[in-house]
Write an enzyme that holds these catalytic residues in place. Structure first.
Site, PDB file in Angstrom:
ATOM      1  N   ASP A  79     -31.065  61.235  49.791  1.00  0.00           N
ATOM      2  CA  ASP A  79     -29.766  61.241  50.477  1.00  0.00           C
ATOM      3  C   ASP A  79     -29.723  60.323  51.705  1.00  0.00           C
ATOM      4  O   ASP A  79     -28.700  60.270  52.392  1.00  0.00           O
ATOM      5  CB  ASP A  79     -29.423  62.665  50.945  1.00  0.00           C
ATOM      6  CG  ASP A  79     -28.787  63.492  49.836  1.00  0.00           C
ATOM      7  OD1 ASP A  79     -28.483  62.924  48.777  1.00  0.00           O
ATOM      8  OD2 ASP A  79     -28.603  64.705  50.050  1.00  0.00           O
ATOM      9  N   LYS A 112     -21.844  63.860  54.777  1.00  0.00           N
ATOM     10  CA  LYS A 112     -21.204  63.529  53.489  1.00  0.00           C
ATOM     11  C   LYS A 112     -20.770  64.790  52.775  1.00  0.00           C
ATOM     12  O   LYS A 112     -21.299  65.884  53.018  1.00  0.00           O
ATOM     13  CB  LYS A 112     -22.152  62.728  52.594  1.00  0.00           C
ATOM     14  CG  LYS A 112     -23.475  63.429  52.206  1.00  0.00           C
ATOM     15  CD  LYS A 112     -23.401  64.370  51.011  1.00  0.00           C
ATOM     16  CE  LYS A 112     -24.685  65.139  50.778  1.00  0.00           C
ATOM     17  NZ  LYS A 112     -24.600  66.240  49.851  1.00  0.00           N
ATOM     18  N   VAL A 127     -26.996  72.403  59.796  1.00  0.00           N
ATOM     19  CA  VAL A 127     -28.337  72.292  59.215  1.00  0.00           C
ATOM     20  C   VAL A 127     -28.377  73.087  57.901  1.00  0.00           C
ATOM     21  O   VAL A 127     -27.857  74.199  57.838  1.00  0.00           O
ATOM     22  CB  VAL A 127     -29.397  72.833  60.202  1.00  0.00           C
ATOM     23  CG1 VAL A 127     -30.786  72.821  59.585  1.00  0.00           C
ATOM     24  CG2 VAL A 127     -29.383  71.993  61.480  1.00  0.00           C
TER      25      VAL A 127
HETATM   26  P1  ATP Z   1     -28.848  67.897  51.668  1.00  0.00           P
HETATM   27  O1  ATP Z   1     -27.362  67.942  51.671  1.00  0.00           O
HETATM   28  O2  ATP Z   1     -29.426  66.498  51.760  1.00  0.00           O
HETATM   29  O3  ATP Z   1     -29.508  68.710  50.595  1.00  0.00           O
HETATM   30  P2  ATP Z   1     -28.737  69.731  53.853  1.00  0.00           P
HETATM   31  O4  ATP Z   1     -27.595  69.216  54.658  1.00  0.00           O
HETATM   32  O5  ATP Z   1     -28.447  70.899  52.954  1.00  0.00           O
HETATM   33  O6  ATP Z   1     -29.364  68.548  53.032  1.00  0.00           O
HETATM   34  P3  ATP Z   1     -30.428  69.457  56.104  1.00  0.00           P
HETATM   35  O7  ATP Z   1     -29.543  69.779  57.266  1.00  0.00           O
HETATM   36  O8  ATP Z   1     -30.739  68.045  55.853  1.00  0.00           O
HETATM   37  O9  ATP Z   1     -29.885  70.144  54.781  1.00  0.00           O
HETATM   38  O10 ATP Z   1     -31.762  70.317  56.307  1.00  0.00           O
HETATM   39  C1  ATP Z   1     -32.689  70.492  55.273  1.00  0.00           C
HETATM   40  C2  ATP Z   1     -34.029  70.863  55.887  1.00  0.00           C
HETATM   41  O11 ATP Z   1     -34.565  69.703  56.542  1.00  0.00           O
HETATM   42  C3  ATP Z   1     -33.925  71.937  56.960  1.00  0.00           C
HETATM   43  O12 ATP Z   1     -34.605  73.054  56.517  1.00  0.00           O
HETATM   44  C4  ATP Z   1     -34.560  71.363  58.207  1.00  0.00           C
HETATM   45  O13 ATP Z   1     -35.532  72.203  58.720  1.00  0.00           O
HETATM   46  C5  ATP Z   1     -35.215  70.058  57.766  1.00  0.00           C
HETATM   47  N1  ATP Z   1     -35.011  68.960  58.742  1.00  0.00           N
HETATM   48  C6  ATP Z   1     -35.906  68.050  59.116  1.00  0.00           C
HETATM   49  N2  ATP Z   1     -35.391  67.190  59.998  1.00  0.00           N
HETATM   50  C7  ATP Z   1     -34.133  67.555  60.211  1.00  0.00           C
HETATM   51  C8  ATP Z   1     -33.093  67.046  61.020  1.00  0.00           C
HETATM   52  N3  ATP Z   1     -33.252  65.974  61.809  1.00  0.00           N
HETATM   53  N4  ATP Z   1     -31.904  67.667  60.954  1.00  0.00           N
HETATM   54  C9  ATP Z   1     -31.734  68.737  60.126  1.00  0.00           C
HETATM   55  N5  ATP Z   1     -32.668  69.256  59.366  1.00  0.00           N
HETATM   56  C10 ATP Z   1     -33.882  68.683  59.388  1.00  0.00           C
END
Ligand code: ATP
Length: 311
Positions: A149, A18, A108
């Site tokens: 989220d 998203k 990530v």
């Molecule tokens: P948001 O936009 O919801 O704030 P994000 O996209 O910035 O999230 P994510 O990729 O969801 O961040 O990762 C946030 C943290 O979640 C990471 O530090 C990671 O270690 C942990 N995590 C746990 N499970 C997962 C997964 N399946 N995929 C990615 N990160 C994960």
């Protein structure tokens, strides 16, 4: 369902990332969350999850793809936690298990809710694998227990999110928007960005979704939407990562209609006038930023989807 289920039975789902077309952040709440008023849009960058029958009580995850080395394949992985929640809440005396294979296309810690997407995908895949009679609303409710989220990637499209961002109302917009995403090698921690937001703005207004943004989505015109994109976390993210200010500026300099931080960053999204403009901008940005980590996506796209059931 029983533990005698064939072990090669599997379900494959696809789940989108998203961006936030608008993100208004209120003061920190006693429970540690912030009140949010946001408009999510699902975009054509996906993770794929395959859930396969495993011995009773066993839930394990393996991540593959370009971002696999940044995710721990342990009990805390959001896909694992989602499958376990589903099992504990609707389980059949521990008769079920699942092996989850996550093919990660979503960066990530990129502000695109990649972990939440995997939780959403695991809920859908395991519900199908274990043949549970759960509605989409049931899955979204379970998802909200895992994280604010998680419900949105199940719904997809474009939606207003309030409370923690998890109370969703779909937006009936028109058209298809062409975005260019500048990804970052290094992630940003969402809690750190919110903490810096609290330091920079000690008395934020109650968050709201601007009517003008919803009206712009109704026109389906990228030029109308461009002036309505907004993210309250931009200053905080740029404070933590000063290079983001240059990236935001580069897009508009090279033809984007608008530049926008995605969620808590560091991904930056550029709205373009159409597909060919997006191709030109992506090409230019690769050169200017000196990286291949630039993607063209479109939105809105559908939420988590069953691709294949192999029995
Ligand atoms: P948001 O936009 O919801 O704030 P994000 O996209 O910035 O999230 P994510 O990729 O969801 O961040 O990762 C946030 C943290 O979640 C990471 O530090 C990671 O270690 C942990 N995590 C746990 N499970 C997962 C997964 N399946 N995929 C990615 N990160 C994960």
């Amino acid at each position: 369902m029983s533990a005698t289920q064939p072990v090669d039975e599997s379900v494959r789902v696809r789940v989108p990332a998203k961006i936030n077309l608008s993100l208004a952040v209120g003061p920190a709440r006693p429970d540690g969350y912030h009140d949010l008023a946001t408009v999510f849009q699902a975009v054509s960058l996906h993770d794929e999850l395959t859930a396969t029958w495993a011995p009773p009580g066993e839930v394990v995850v393996r991540t593959v793809g370009p971002y696999a080395d940044r995710v721990a394949d342990d009990e805390d992985n959001l896909a694992c936690r989602a499958a376990r929640l589903l099992m504990n809440r609707h389980g059949d005396g521990g008769a079920w298990g699942a092996h989850l294979l996550v093919d990660k296309g979503i960066p990530v810690a990129g502000g695109m809710a990649g972990g939440s997407a995997d939780a959403a995908g695991a809920l859908l895949a395991c519900a199908a694998l274990w043949d549970l009679d759960l509605s989409p609303a049931d899955l979204r409710e379970l998802g909200a227990e895992l994280g604010a989220d998680v419900p949105f990637p199940l719904l997809g499209g474009t939606a207003v999110g309030t409370n923690r961002g998890d109370e969703l109302v779909p937006v009936l917009g028109r058209g298809c928007f062409h975005w260019v995403l500048a990804l970052s090698d290094e992630g940003l921690s969402t809690p750190e960005v919110f903490a810096r937001f609290d330091e920079l703005d000690t008395d934020p207004d109650a968050p709201r979704v601007p009517d003008e943004l919803l009206a712009a989505l109704g026109t389906g015109e990228a030029t109308e939407l461009a002036g309505r994109l907004h993210n309250d976390l931009t200053a905080a993210a740029c404070d933590l990562r000063p290079d983001l200010a240059r990236t935001l500026e580069l897009g508009t300099r090279y033809g984007a209609l608008a530049s926008l931080l995605s969620g808590s960053g560091p991904t930056v999204a550029f709205l373009t006038a159409g597909e060919s403009q997006a191709m030109d901008l992506a090409h230019t940005l690769r050169g200017e930023l000196g990286t291949d980590a630039v993607r063209r996506v479109r939105g809105p796209v559908s939420g988590a989807k069953l691709l294949q059931v192999l029995r």
